[in-house]
Design a protein around this motif. Structure first.
Motif, short mmCIF file in Angstrom:
data_model
loop_
_atom_site.label_atom_id
_atom_site.label_comp_id
_atom_site.label_asym_id
_atom_site.label_seq_id
_atom_site.Cartn_x
_atom_site.Cartn_y
_atom_site.Cartn_z
N THR A 205 -5.80 -0.81 -3.10
CA THR A 205 -5.16 -0.27 -1.90
C THR A 205 -5.75 1.09 -1.55
OG1 THR A 205 -3.38 0.87 -3.12
CG2 THR A 205 -3.01 -1.44 -2.50
N ASP A 206 -5.65 1.43 -0.28
CA ASP A 206 -6.14 2.72 0.19
C ASP A 206 -5.33 3.13 1.41
OD1 ASP A 206 -8.66 4.65 -0.09
OD2 ASP A 206 -8.26 4.38 2.04
N SER A 207 -4.91 4.38 1.45
CA SER A 207 -4.18 4.88 2.62
C SER A 207 -4.63 6.29 2.95
CB SER A 207 -2.67 4.84 2.40
OG SER A 207 -2.27 5.81 1.46
N GLN A 208 -4.52 6.61 4.23
CA GLN A 208 -4.88 7.95 4.70
C GLN A 208 -3.82 8.40 5.70
OE1 GLN A 208 -7.99 8.65 7.77
NE2 GLN A 208 -9.02 9.83 6.16
N THR B 259 -3.66 2.23 6.59
CA THR B 259 -3.49 1.59 5.28
C THR B 259 -4.38 0.36 5.20
OG1 THR B 259 -1.69 0.08 5.90
CG2 THR B 259 -1.07 2.33 5.26
N ARG C 118 -3.54 5.44 -9.92
CA ARG C 118 -3.34 6.04 -8.60
C ARG C 118 -4.16 7.32 -8.51
NH1 ARG C 118 2.48 8.13 -6.10
NH2 ARG C 118 1.61 9.76 -4.75
N GLU C 119 -4.89 7.47 -7.41
CA GLU C 119 -5.70 8.65 -7.18
C GLU C 119 -5.25 9.32 -5.88
OE1 GLU C 119 -9.74 6.69 -9.19
OE2 GLU C 119 -9.61 6.99 -7.00
N ASP C 120 -4.90 10.61 -5.96
CA ASP C 120 -4.43 11.37 -4.81
C ASP C 120 -5.43 12.47 -4.48
OD1 ASP C 120 -2.26 9.83 -5.35
OD2 ASP C 120 -0.85 11.46 -5.66
N ASN D 117 -5.19 11.40 1.06
CA ASN D 117 -5.81 10.11 0.78
C ASN D 117 -5.29 9.59 -0.56
OD1 ASN D 117 -8.15 9.52 2.85
ND2 ASN D 117 -8.21 11.73 2.42
N TYR E 84 -4.98 1.00 -7.78
CA TYR E 84 -5.52 -0.18 -8.45
C TYR E 84 -4.40 -0.76 -9.32
CZ TYR E 84 -9.73 2.58 -7.43
OH TYR E 84 -10.69 3.36 -6.83
N VAL F 23 0.85 -1.19 0.00
CA VAL F 23 0.00 0.00 0.00
C VAL F 23 0.89 1.24 0.00
CG1 VAL F 23 -1.85 1.25 1.17
CG2 VAL F 23 -1.77 -1.26 1.28
N ARG G 38 -5.46 6.25 -3.27
CA ARG G 38 -6.14 5.01 -3.65
C ARG G 38 -5.43 4.44 -4.87
NH1 ARG G 38 -12.36 5.06 -3.02
NH2 ARG G 38 -11.55 4.98 -0.89
#
Length: 645
Positions: A325-328, A305, A367-369, A343, A347, A130, A345
């Protein structure tokens, strides 16, 4: 007494050359203080040269034997982490070749990590696959990653953007939590140390049938010390200081579940949570008259995560992996309010094709920010999003004395458009014990949303881009290993904070150029019950626009140590040394060099109960990693851990 005249003549047998290595390194660091203890030390870089049969995943994002890689990789296992007595991930990493850290005070305060001198934002960091990053400062928040939950660390030195995309300009670090194995394995531990340090941890891992699991929780707290005292050793900024003790409190936990759907298909889920609250000393505010120094300042780092993956081997040739995956990451302060939240995310759809000695990989990744900075007294709300879509191809070939790795990747950024990176690496076994490698690669990092759209932002910033070349030579013969890596990494459009723009208010600008070049030496040798290890880095991280050294990076740093197993104990010591650094880009404020000695002892009191005792900075050396911030001086730690056999 062994003669070291070979240092100039070059005509001495290999065994005597190895014996004289410490004296050569001592001379290079400007004195003999670094090597004054006998070679009964322990360099906590234990797995800097792991067994060649070991499997790693970081270099090419797929499991491969270390012997097949054409990359500069270190591995740190759980045993090394536990013996270190360290409370921060960065402290463990700082004992590896090619790695430096800086910290504004004690554990829990802002920490930066440099691989081969490259900026902290130039290291891509993953926890169980992650991605961890900040769209505010850029780079992972090392102070928020809980060492108590980490079972294994893999460190790749050198760019890997052709595999990982944006950010992997200087290297990649992967941290892994524990994975359950057949049976049931509970554990519990406590630890006590200087500055009122208290630690407690507990967990269980295991495997039953198709299900494997691992669960762990931990708590740490310390009264800390005053990170900004007003004395001649650590001059404060602008004559102000905060006299309080800056302690910390940390709670963390992780859960990892795996289920073998079929012999060739696996489903896995991971969760990690960390909450770190630490005292710090806020900067003097230049916007108030007279300037105000806050007291009892508290910074809070929260990291979460989560990952879900499905891997399948469809036949002897084709396998796939799908990962979500996802993290903060949240950082906030009080009483001077500030809050930033990042944040991420991700794939990933990865495909592998194996044809004998050939491995082909094809990967799709998104990837998304997202960033949200809360409004403060001096700034409004900042909220923004961006995304990157990528496709990458990789080719690996291993046969006989030859190893080849090729990668190419295309990233399409929602803000900057397309960016293509590539890498090529070749390894050749000159003899069964001696191997040479050569590699080249390109890299980039897109500017953070804060660097573009905050009150100090510049929307027209361009991505930073790098070009790296390196040569390596590795010798391995049973319990003896030695290596040398020579590298040069040039980065264009380097983003810096320009204090001259906007009428002196300052802003981010991508106008600088940097060159990171150097040599890393590492080696180890086993003599009976004594294991020796050493590493030394000679580097020149330089701003090409000003010809100044980059701030807070030493031109020389290294470690020396060994283990001695005797009467059921493992006794050792390690020495860490660094030459002087500059605290500012103008190279006007000097941070003095330092050498510290650490001692460690560990044993099994009973079959199920282990003990580790450690004293760091035995000589109570006064040194700083950042101007105006003290380090903890001499400190001791004693830990007990129960692990039923």
């Amino acid at each position: 007494m062994t003669s070291c005249g070979f240092l100039s003549s070059g005509r001495v047998p290999a065994r005597r050359r190895f014996a004289c290595l410490p004296l050569a390194l001592a001379s290079a660091f400007g004195g003999t203080a670094l090597f004054q203890l006998p070679l009964t030390a322990h360099a906590q870089q234990a797995a800097a040269a792991p067994a060649l049969g070991e499997t790693v995943v970081t270099a090419n994002r797929t499991p491969q034997p270390l012997s097949d890689l054409v990359a500069d990789v270190s591995v740190v296992d759980r045993q090394t982490i536990e013996r270190s007595g360290a409370v921060g991930v960065a402290d463990v990493l700082a004992r590896l070749p090619g790695v430096e850290i800086t910290r504004n005070g004690g554990v829990g305060n802002t920490t930066s990590l440099f691989i081969r001198g490259a900026e902290t934002r130039f290291t891509a960091v993953y926890v169980d696959g992650v991605r961890v990053d900040s769209q505010s400062t850029g780079g992972a928040g090392w102070e928020s990653i809980p060492l108590s939950q980490i079972d294994r660390i893999e460190v790749l030195r050198g760019p890997a953007a052709a595999v990982y995309g944006s950010d992997a300009v200087g290297g990649v670090i992967q941290l892994f939590t524990r994975r359950g194995e057949e049976g049931v394995f509970p554990y519990a531990g406590v630890g006590f140390g200087s500055h009122g340090l208290r630690k407690a941890e507990a967990g269980v891992s295991g495997k039953s049938g198709a299900l494997d699991y691992s669960l762990g929780v931990a708590h740490e707290e310390s009264r800390g010390f005053n990170v900004q005292p007003l004395d001649k050793r650590t001059p404060s900024r602008d004559g102000y200081t905060s006299p309080d003790r800056d302690g910390y409190r940390s709670n963390s936990g992780n859960l990892r579940l795996g289920y073998q759907l079929t012999p060739d298909q696996r489903l896995e889920a991971t969760l990690l949570y960390s909450d770190m609250e630490a005292g710090y000393d806020a900067q003097v505010s230049s916007r108030t008259r007279p300037p105000i120094q806050f007291r009892n300042d508290i910074g809070n780092n929260t990291l979460r995560t989560a990952g879900l993956s499905w891997s399948a081997k469809w036949n002897d040739v084709y396998s796939t992996r799908v990962q979500l995956t996802d993290s903060q990451a949240v950082y906030k302060t009080q009483p001077s309010f500030y809050r930033t939240e990042t944040n991420l995310r991700g794939y990933v759809f990865q495909n592998e094709f194996r044809f004998g000695a050939h491995l082909v990989t094809a990967t799709l990744e998104r990837r998304e920010d997202a960033l949200e900075n809360a409004p403060t007294l001096f700034s409004g709300l900042l909220a923004g999003k961006r995304s990157q879509d990528a496709v990458s191809l990789g080719y690996g070939f291993v046969q006989g004395a030859h190893s080849l790795q090729l990668h190419v990747r295309r990233d399409d950024d929602s803000e900057f458009g397309g960016k293509t990176t590539g890498s090529a690496a070749y390894g050749f076994s000159i003899t069964p014990r001696l191997r040479a490698t050569v590699s080249a690669g390109t890299s980039f990092r897109a500017p953070t949303l804060y660097q573009r759209f905050s009150e100090y932002g510049t929307p027209s910033l361009r991505p930073e881009s790098g070009r790296n070349v390196e040569l390596g030579l590795q010798y391995t013969d049973g319990g003896t290993h030695a290596g040398i890596v020579v590298y040069q990494n040039r980065v264009n459009n380097l983003i810096v904070f320009d204090t001259n723009c906007r009428s002196g208010a300052g802003c981010y600008a991508s106008t600088a150029r940097a060159r990171y070049q150097g040599v890393t030496l590492s080696g180890g040798h086993r003599i009976g019950d004594v294991t020796l290890r050493a590493s030394a880095d000679f580097q020149d991280p330089r701003d090409l626009a000003t010809d100044n050294l980059l701030a807070r990076r030493a031109r020389r740093h290294g470690t020396l140590g060994a283990d001695w197993r005797v009467a059921g104990w493992t006794l050792g010591a390690e020495i860490q040394s660094s030459s002087k650094r500059f605290d500012d880009a103008a190279n006007t404020r000097t941070l003095a060099g330092y050498t510290v000695l650490n001692l460690v002892a560990s044993t099994q009191i009973t079959r199920d109960l282990g003990l580790v005792a450690r004293v760091d900075n035995v000589g109570d050396k006064d040194y700083t990693l950042a101007r105006g911030y003290a380090t903890g001086g001499r400190n001791a730690y004693l830990g007990l851990k129960w692990t039923p056999q």
